[in-house]
Design an enzyme around this catalytic site. Structure first.
Site, short mmCIF file in Angstrom:
data_model
loop_
_atom_site.label_atom_id
_atom_site.label_comp_id
_atom_site.label_asym_id
_atom_site.label_seq_id
_atom_site.Cartn_x
_atom_site.Cartn_y
_atom_site.Cartn_z
N ARG A 242 0.93 -1.01 0.07
CA ARG A 242 0.16 -0.03 -0.10
C ARG A 242 0.82 1.17 0.02
NH1 ARG A 242 -1.01 4.73 3.75
NH2 ARG A 242 -3.38 5.32 3.49
N ASP A 244 1.39 5.09 0.51
CA ASP A 244 1.04 6.30 1.14
C ASP A 244 0.99 7.51 0.49
OD1 ASP A 244 0.27 7.30 3.84
OD2 ASP A 244 2.07 8.44 3.52
N GLU A 281 -2.95 5.01 -1.95
CA GLU A 281 -3.61 6.11 -1.29
C GLU A 281 -3.76 7.13 -1.96
OE1 GLU A 281 -4.09 8.70 2.80
OE2 GLU A 281 -2.25 7.80 2.25
N ASP A 307 -14.08 8.63 -1.09
CA ASP A 307 -15.28 9.11 -1.49
C ASP A 307 -16.44 8.31 -1.05
OD1 ASP A 307 -14.10 11.37 -2.83
OD2 ASP A 307 -15.02 10.90 -4.63
N ASP A 379 -6.58 6.50 9.27
CA ASP A 379 -6.59 8.04 9.23
C ASP A 379 -8.06 8.40 9.99
OD1 ASP A 379 -4.19 8.94 8.18
OD2 ASP A 379 -4.49 8.23 6.02
#
Length: 581
Positions: A242, A244, A281, A307, A379
């Site tokens: 993943r 960042d 991300e 979203d 987050d």
């Protein structure tokens, strides 16, 4: 043993290995590189002195036994005896589980976390996504202030502990994904600028000077980052990474860094015969991130979809501050748009940004599994003033609705640790900076940030207080008690249905049909023969499904099948999954 280091501005480079100095020579074939031989073995301590300066850790250090400022240590990856033959687990059809090693258990180690992996296999997730594990100052932190992108945080268990964790996960059939940070490095213990132009003032980011991806010297910086990524996938057998905040990777070169990285990862996948993937991300809402390289895209395999989270969060909580404002105007309409089109902001005006944002996603070219859907992340919880989870904001019934939407949507679902049992523990922002000035600056900055949003300073947890981390550790006695046990059973049931019914993993976004009522607070959608309905309202809802013959597969509260008129009567704050007969 061969040692090498990139130090283009140095006039002399000395290797210190196990207390003995060795002068390195310039590499005639690679500009800016120095190399030399020294006797060394697994665990040998070493570092480099530039122009007779202090001995610094290796930028490509595989281990930092004494933290970011200490000497590096040699790691012989061949010494580890892998027990599990692993052929990989691909992203399509996956369910990810975001996990922070330092708070998943009270012990905060890889070995302690590995002992809890059976819970995840039983839950029904397919991949564990570890938050960053690179070394950072102190013992406890989120991990996003890492400074050695090839090494493993020693208090977690170092390289050997990480390998044991991955090996155990694979033995249980779980893939493992690692969160890596290429857009900035921690300010404390960061010695990269002494070696070369790893950063550039040409661009700036929220963390200061940008990582050098396009200025002079950027070829080697890009290679440093790409090679680091490949090392995690190769040496530690991770199944994916993943990435960042890729929107902070400023790169004006013709071949974007992300395109270069995805090409290298795809090549490694072909060499190893294992499916490997990259998840971004991204705040760009740009389909180019996941578009194939052959079609002018970056070639990443998936990206987080904030979203969907924002639309779902506003529908559940009614919150409308900050970036929630655009979604809160008509949250069910926003949620319907994300379920069918991926992005909410697809060229529309964003009041939070003060401009139009994003571009449309072509549903015929982008599969739904390339977007990750979630109701909670580190987050979205940890960046709240008190680190309060969704369970602290809404009822168990609304949590059940959130789970139903997340786990049956056309996206790749992701859970945040403890979500599956409505954990009562918060997840707060915590640090353990060893530099007193930096520690005070972080604590004061956190208080100022939230004071500006109306929070009293005494209500904002001090990141440097050890109690802040301790409060954030999961309480593993909760899943055995109500209401946590009921929520856990609901998650297990939904995940079992997702694995059983192919319609729920169909990646065709265009095949998802949604109906909703903004005023009565219900939403329903169809995925093949599966129907999903949620009622977020405080009163029962009559939902016109148009399907008279449907069997209930899962229901949070007792509910009958739709009547002859195709109308479903759904209790308040409840969810149901049905199968059209």
């Amino acid at each position: 043993m061969q040692f090498e280091v990139w130090a283009p501005q140095a006039g002399r480079v000395t290797l210190q290995c196990d207390g003995v100095g060795h002068a390195l020579e310039r590499d005639p074939e690679r500009e800016g590189w120095w190399r030399g031989e020294a006797g060394a073995h697994d665990g040998s301590r070493y570092g480099f002195a530039l122009d007779d300066g202090p001995v610094l850790p290796d930028p490509r250090s595989r281990r930092q036994p004494d933290g970011p400022d200490g000497l590096s240590a040699v790691v012989d990856h061949d010494r580890f005896a892998w027990r599990t033959e692993w052929t990989g687990r691909p992203l399509p059809g996956a369910v990810l589980y975001e996990l922070h090693v330092g708070t998943y258990t009270r012990e905060g180690t890889f070995d302690a976390a590995a002992e809890r992996l059976g819970h995840l296999a039983e839950l029904g997730v397919t991949h564990v996504e570890l938050m960053p594990v690179c070394p950072f100052p102190g013992r406890h932190g989120w991990g996003y202030e890492g400074v050695s992108l090839w090494a493993v945080h020693e208090p977690y268990g170092g390289p050997e502990g990480l390998k044991r964790f991955v090996d155990r996960a694979h033995a249980l059939g779980l893939g493992v994904v690692l969160d890596v940070v290429h857009n900035h490095l921690g300010p404390s213990g960061n010695h990269l600028p002494s070696f070369g132009p790893y950063f550039t003032d040409t661009h700036h980011t929220p963390w200061g000077a940008a990582v050098n991806l396009d200025a002079p010297g950027s070829d080697e910086v890009r290679a440093f980052l790409v090679d680091s990524a490949l090392a995690w996938l190769r040496d530690y057998r991770f199944d994916g990474l993943r990435l960042d905040a890729v929107h902070a990777l400023v790169d004006t070169r013709a071949c974007h860094f992300l395109e270069e990285l995805s090409g290298a990862v795809d090549a490694l996948a072909a060499d190893t015969g294992r499916p490997l993937f990259l998840i971004a991300e991204s705040d760009l809402n740009d389909p180019r991130v996941v578009r194939p390289r052959a079609e002018g895209g970056f070639g990443l395999h998936a990206q987080w979809n904030d979203d969907f989270h924002h639309a779902l969060h506003t529908a559940l909580t009614g919150e409308a501050q900050g970036y929630y404002a655009d979604f809160a105007r008509a949250p069910f309409t926003a949620l319907a748009k994300t379920l069918t089109g991926g992005f909410f902001h697809d060229g529309t005006y964003s009041s939070f940004r003060g401009r139009r944002h994003g571009r449309p996603l072509d549903r015929n070219r982008v599969a739904g599994h390339r977007l990750l859907g979630y109701s909670q992340t580190h987050d979205q919880i940890g960046n709240r003033a008190r680190g309060d989870r969704l369970a602290a904001l809404v009822s168990p019934g609304l949590l059940a609705c959130a789970a139903a939407l997340t786990l049956t949507a056309p996206f790749t679902p992701m859970l945040f640790m403890g979500e599956e049992w409505a954990a009562g523990t918060p997840w707060q922002f915590f640090t353990d900076h060893t530099d007193p000035e930096l520690a005070e600056a972080v604590s004061a900055g956190r208080r100022r940030e939230f004071a500006a949003h109306g929070w009293a300073e005494q209500d904002v947890p001090d990141p440097q207080d050890p109690a802040t981390r301790d409060r954030s550790c999961l309480d593993w006695s909760e899943p055995e008690r109500e209401p946590h046990a009921r929520v856990l059973s609901w998650y297990r049931l939904l995940l079992a249905l997702r694995h059983e019914y192919p319609d729920l993993t169909d990646p065709d976004l265009g095949d998802t049909k949604v109906a909703h009522d903004e005023e009565r607070r219900w939403l329903a959608f169809r995925r093949g023969d599966v129907r999903v309905a949620v009622n977020l309202g405080a009163e029962p809802a009559a939902i016109p499904l148009g399907v008279p013959d449907a069997r209930v597969l899962a229901a949070w509260e007792p509910v009958g099948t739709p009547g002859p008129d195709g109308v479903l009567h759904l209790p308040a704050e409840s969810a149901v999954v049905l199968l059209q007969e």
